[in-house]
Write a protein that holds these residues in place. Sequence first.
Motif, PDB file in Angstrom:
ATOM      1  N   THR A   5       0.822  -1.208   0.000  1.00  0.00           N
ATOM      2  CA  THR A   5       0.000   0.000   0.000  1.00  0.00           C
ATOM      3  C   THR A   5       0.860   1.264   0.000  1.00  0.00           C
ATOM      4  O   THR A   5       0.497   2.259  -0.625  1.00  0.00           O
ATOM      5  CB  THR A   5      -0.917   0.006   1.245  1.00  0.00           C
ATOM      6  OG1 THR A   5      -1.707  -1.177   1.230  1.00  0.00           O
ATOM      7  CG2 THR A   5      -1.813   1.214   1.282  1.00  0.00           C
ATOM      8  N   LEU A   6       1.998   1.212   0.665  1.00  0.00           N
ATOM      9  CA  LEU A   6       2.829   2.410   0.810  1.00  0.00           C
ATOM     10  C   LEU A   6       3.927   2.544  -0.241  1.00  0.00           C
ATOM     11  O   LEU A   6       4.658   3.529  -0.237  1.00  0.00           O
ATOM     12  CB  LEU A   6       3.436   2.434   2.213  1.00  0.00           C
ATOM     13  CG  LEU A   6       2.407   2.642   3.320  1.00  0.00           C
ATOM     14  CD1 LEU A   6       3.036   2.420   4.684  1.00  0.00           C
ATOM     15  CD2 LEU A   6       1.782   4.013   3.232  1.00  0.00           C
ATOM     16  N   ARG A   7       4.020   1.608  -1.162  1.00  0.00           N
ATOM     17  CA  ARG A   7       5.051   1.720  -2.209  1.00  0.00           C
ATOM     18  C   ARG A   7       4.863   2.962  -3.065  1.00  0.00           C
ATOM     19  O   ARG A   7       5.826   3.654  -3.380  1.00  0.00           O
ATOM     20  CB  ARG A   7       5.049   0.473  -3.089  1.00  0.00           C
ATOM     21  CG  ARG A   7       5.771  -0.672  -2.480  1.00  0.00           C
ATOM     22  CD  ARG A   7       5.881  -1.837  -3.434  1.00  0.00           C
ATOM     23  NE  ARG A   7       6.442  -2.988  -2.726  1.00  0.00           N
ATOM     24  CZ  ARG A   7       6.187  -4.235  -3.024  1.00  0.00           C
ATOM     25  NH1 ARG A   7       5.371  -4.530  -4.021  1.00  0.00           N
ATOM     26  NH2 ARG A   7       6.728  -5.215  -2.344  1.00  0.00           N
ATOM     27  N   GLY A   8       3.627   3.232  -3.457  1.00  0.00           N
ATOM     28  CA  GLY A   8       3.355   4.416  -4.284  1.00  0.00           C
ATOM     29  C   GLY A   8       3.700   5.703  -3.568  1.00  0.00           C
ATOM     30  O   GLY A   8       4.477   6.517  -4.080  1.00  0.00           O
ATOM     31  N   ALA A  11       7.411   6.091  -3.278  1.00  0.00           N
ATOM     32  CA  ALA A  11       8.031   6.497  -4.546  1.00  0.00           C
ATOM     33  C   ALA A  11       7.757   7.968  -4.855  1.00  0.00           C
ATOM     34  O   ALA A  11       8.573   8.636  -5.487  1.00  0.00           O
ATOM     35  CB  ALA A  11       7.522   5.613  -5.692  1.00  0.00           C
ATOM     36  N   ASP A  12       6.619   8.468  -4.380  1.00  0.00           N
ATOM     37  CA  ASP A  12       6.251   9.863  -4.613  1.00  0.00           C
ATOM     38  C   ASP A  12       6.887  10.821  -3.615  1.00  0.00           C
ATOM     39  O   ASP A  12       6.704  12.030  -3.712  1.00  0.00           O
ATOM     40  CB  ASP A  12       4.727  10.028  -4.534  1.00  0.00           C
ATOM     41  CG  ASP A  12       4.004   9.297  -5.649  1.00  0.00           C
ATOM     42  OD1 ASP A  12       4.632   9.008  -6.685  1.00  0.00           O
ATOM     43  OD2 ASP A  12       2.807   9.005  -5.480  1.00  0.00           O
ATOM     44  N   GLY A  13       7.596  10.282  -2.625  1.00  0.00           N
ATOM     45  CA  GLY A  13       8.255  11.135  -1.633  1.00  0.00           C
ATOM     46  C   GLY A  13       7.342  11.601  -0.520  1.00  0.00           C
ATOM     47  O   GLY A  13       7.656  12.557   0.182  1.00  0.00           O
ATOM     48  N   SER A  30       7.117   6.786   8.083  1.00  0.00           N
ATOM     49  CA  SER A  30       6.807   8.101   8.635  1.00  0.00           C
ATOM     50  C   SER A  30       6.656   9.087   7.481  1.00  0.00           C
ATOM     51  O   SER A  30       7.217   8.880   6.402  1.00  0.00           O
ATOM     52  CB  SER A  30       7.903   8.562   9.598  1.00  0.00           C
ATOM     53  OG  SER A  30       9.140   8.629   8.930  1.00  0.00           O
ATOM     54  N   PRO A  31       5.898  10.154   7.699  1.00  0.00           N
ATOM     55  CA  PRO A  31       5.734  11.129   6.621  1.00  0.00           C
ATOM     56  C   PRO A  31       7.005  11.945   6.406  1.00  0.00           C
ATOM     57  O   PRO A  31       7.756  12.211   7.342  1.00  0.00           O
ATOM     58  CB  PRO A  31       4.589  12.019   7.113  1.00  0.00           C
ATOM     59  CG  PRO A  31       4.590  11.859   8.594  1.00  0.00           C
ATOM     60  CD  PRO A  31       5.110  10.482   8.875  1.00  0.00           C
ATOM     61  N   THR A  32       7.213  12.309   5.185  1.00  0.00           N
ATOM     62  CA  THR A  32       8.290  13.239   4.833  1.00  0.00           C
ATOM     63  C   THR A  32       7.727  14.660   4.983  1.00  0.00           C
ATOM     64  O   THR A  32       6.522  14.822   5.224  1.00  0.00           O
ATOM     65  CB  THR A  32       8.726  13.030   3.370  1.00  0.00           C
ATOM     66  OG1 THR A  32       7.595  13.316   2.532  1.00  0.00           O
ATOM     67  CG2 THR A  32       9.210  11.608   3.118  1.00  0.00           C
ATOM     68  N   PRO A  33       8.531  15.682   4.820  1.00  0.00           N
ATOM     69  CA  PRO A  33       7.970  17.037   4.830  1.00  0.00           C
ATOM     70  C   PRO A  33       6.861  17.216   3.788  1.00  0.00           C
ATOM     71  O   PRO A  33       5.862  17.889   4.042  1.00  0.00           O
ATOM     72  CB  PRO A  33       9.179  17.927   4.533  1.00  0.00           C
ATOM     73  CG  PRO A  33      10.326  17.161   5.135  1.00  0.00           C
ATOM     74  CD  PRO A  33      10.014  15.713   4.815  1.00  0.00           C
ATOM     75  N   LEU A  34       7.016  16.578   2.636  1.00  0.00           N
ATOM     76  CA  LEU A  34       5.968  16.635   1.614  1.00  0.00           C
ATOM     77  C   LEU A  34       4.696  15.971   2.131  1.00  0.00           C
ATOM     78  O   LEU A  34       3.585  16.484   1.947  1.00  0.00           O
ATOM     79  CB  LEU A  34       6.449  15.938   0.332  1.00  0.00           C
ATOM     80  CG  LEU A  34       5.504  15.940  -0.859  1.00  0.00           C
ATOM     81  CD1 LEU A  34       5.184  17.362  -1.302  1.00  0.00           C
ATOM     82  CD2 LEU A  34       6.115  15.145  -2.002  1.00  0.00           C
TER      83      LEU A  34
END
Length: 66
Positions: A5-8, A11-13, A30-34
């Motif tokens: 589920t989290l691969r996309g 990949a999108d950052g 964990s979430p990135t700044p984006l």
Amino acid sequence: MPTRTLRGPEADGIVRQESFPVLPPHVEYSPTPLGDALAPLPAELCRWAGTHLDEVRAARAGDAAR
């Protein structure tokens, strides 16, 4: 399943994956700044839904007089 589920989003950052070299294998996401920039959107969507609930119900009922 979370890995697929989290691969996309990964990949999108939007999320980052951190793997730990332990047994059994351990992975944390964990979430990135984006990804953090997306945080206000679910609350805004809920607010919109509350404001337009009657219109949504009418549309579901097939009411042409929306």
